[in-house]
Design an enzyme around this catalytic site. Structure first.
Site, mmCIF file in Angstrom:
data_model
loop_
_atom_site.group_PDB
_atom_site.id
_atom_site.type_symbol
_atom_site.label_atom_id
_atom_site.label_comp_id
_atom_site.label_asym_id
_atom_site.label_seq_id
_atom_site.Cartn_x
_atom_site.Cartn_y
_atom_site.Cartn_z
ATOM 1 N N THR A 5 21.347 21.912 -38.224
ATOM 2 C CA THR A 5 22.655 22.441 -37.864
ATOM 3 C C THR A 5 23.649 21.313 -37.645
ATOM 4 O OG1 THR A 5 23.735 24.050 -36.437
ATOM 5 C CG2 THR A 5 22.369 22.422 -35.354
ATOM 6 N N GLY A 161 30.237 21.105 -43.249
ATOM 7 C CA GLY A 161 29.598 22.181 -44.003
ATOM 8 C C GLY A 161 29.700 22.012 -45.505
ATOM 9 N N CYS A 164 26.936 18.636 -45.906
ATOM 10 C CA CYS A 164 25.545 18.686 -45.439
ATOM 11 C C CYS A 164 24.880 19.980 -45.908
ATOM 12 C CB CYS A 164 25.512 18.597 -43.912
ATOM 13 S SG CYS A 164 23.849 18.739 -43.231
ATOM 14 N N THR A 167 24.026 22.653 -43.192
ATOM 15 C CA THR A 167 25.155 23.142 -42.400
ATOM 16 C C THR A 167 25.982 24.065 -43.275
ATOM 17 O OG1 THR A 167 25.222 21.065 -41.158
ATOM 18 C CG2 THR A 167 27.206 22.410 -41.096
#
Length: 176
Positions: A5, A161, A164, A167
Site C-alpha cells: 500500500t 498510484g 507503484c 498502489t
C-alpha cells in the site's frame, strides 16, 4: 519494504491529513481495490494509517489504541510506550506492518521493529511500497504549489498510484 500500500501524512498550517490507497495485494494478485487503511483514534483527535499485513496492522492498531487510552490521548507518551512494548514482545517483533500516527502537533512513523521516527521536517511522512513516490510528490507540491492540505495528499497519492504497482488511485483521506 512492504508490497502492500501507500500511506501519506501531511501536517500543514491549518490541517493534518492522512491518506491511503485502497489496494490489497496478495502476491501478484489484487484482492481488493477499496480497502480502508486509515483511521481516526481517540475520539477523532489522532489520525493513523498502516502498511503491511492487514492482520498484523489490526493487532498494532488495537495495541496502540489501548496505550493511547491509558495515556489519555498524549501522542508522544503513547508512541514511546508503544515502542517499548513492541520491542519487548517476541510475537510483536515479528509483525510485518508499519504505522503512521499524528495529531495537529506531531507526526510519527512506527516501524515493524519498534522504532519511532519523527520526520526531519516534522510535517510529511510516507510508508508502504509507494511511500517514496508519495513522499517525493508531497515535498515538491509543498514547496512549489499552493494547495490545500487534503489536495496535496490526494495528488501525491495519485502520483504514487500511477507509479507503484502495489498502489491504486482509490484514495481515502482523513483530516484534523
Amino acid at each position: 519494504m512492504f508490497e502492500a500500500t501507500t500511506i501519506l501524512a501531511y501536517k500543514g498550517e491549518n490541517h493534518s491529513v492522512i491518506g491511503g490507497d485502497g489496494q490489497v495485494t496478495f502476491g501478484n494478485c489484487v484482492l481488493k481495490g477499496n480497502a480502508t487503511k486509515i483511521r481516526m483514534l481517540y475520539n477523532g483527535k489522532i489520525l493513523s494509517g498502516f502498511a503491511g499485513s492487514t492482520a498484523d496492522a489490526f493487532t498494532l492498531f488495537e495495541m496502540f489504541e489501548r496505550i493511547l487510552e491509558n495515556r489519555k490521548g498524549d501522542l508522544v507518551k503513547s508512541v514511546i510506550d508503544f515502542s517499548k512494548e513492541w520491542r519487548k514482545d517476541k510475537y510483536l517483533r515479528r509483525l510485518e506492518a508499519m504505522m503512521i500516527v499524528m495529531d495537529r502537533e506531531r507526526l510519527f512513523i512506527l516501524s515493524g521493529t519498534g522504532d519511532v521516527v519523527e520526520p526531519e521536517d516534522g510535517k510529511i511522512a510516507a510508508i508502504g511500497s509507494g511511500g517514496n513516490y508519495a513522499l517525493s510528490a508531497a515535498r515538491a507540491l509543498d514547496k512549489f504549489a499552493d494547495l490545500p492540505e487534503s489536495e496535496l495528499v490526494r495528488e501525491s497519492l495519485l502520483i504514487a498510484g500511477e507509479l507503484c504497482i502495489y498502489t491504486n488511485t482509490n484514495i481515502k483521506l482523513l483530516e484534523l
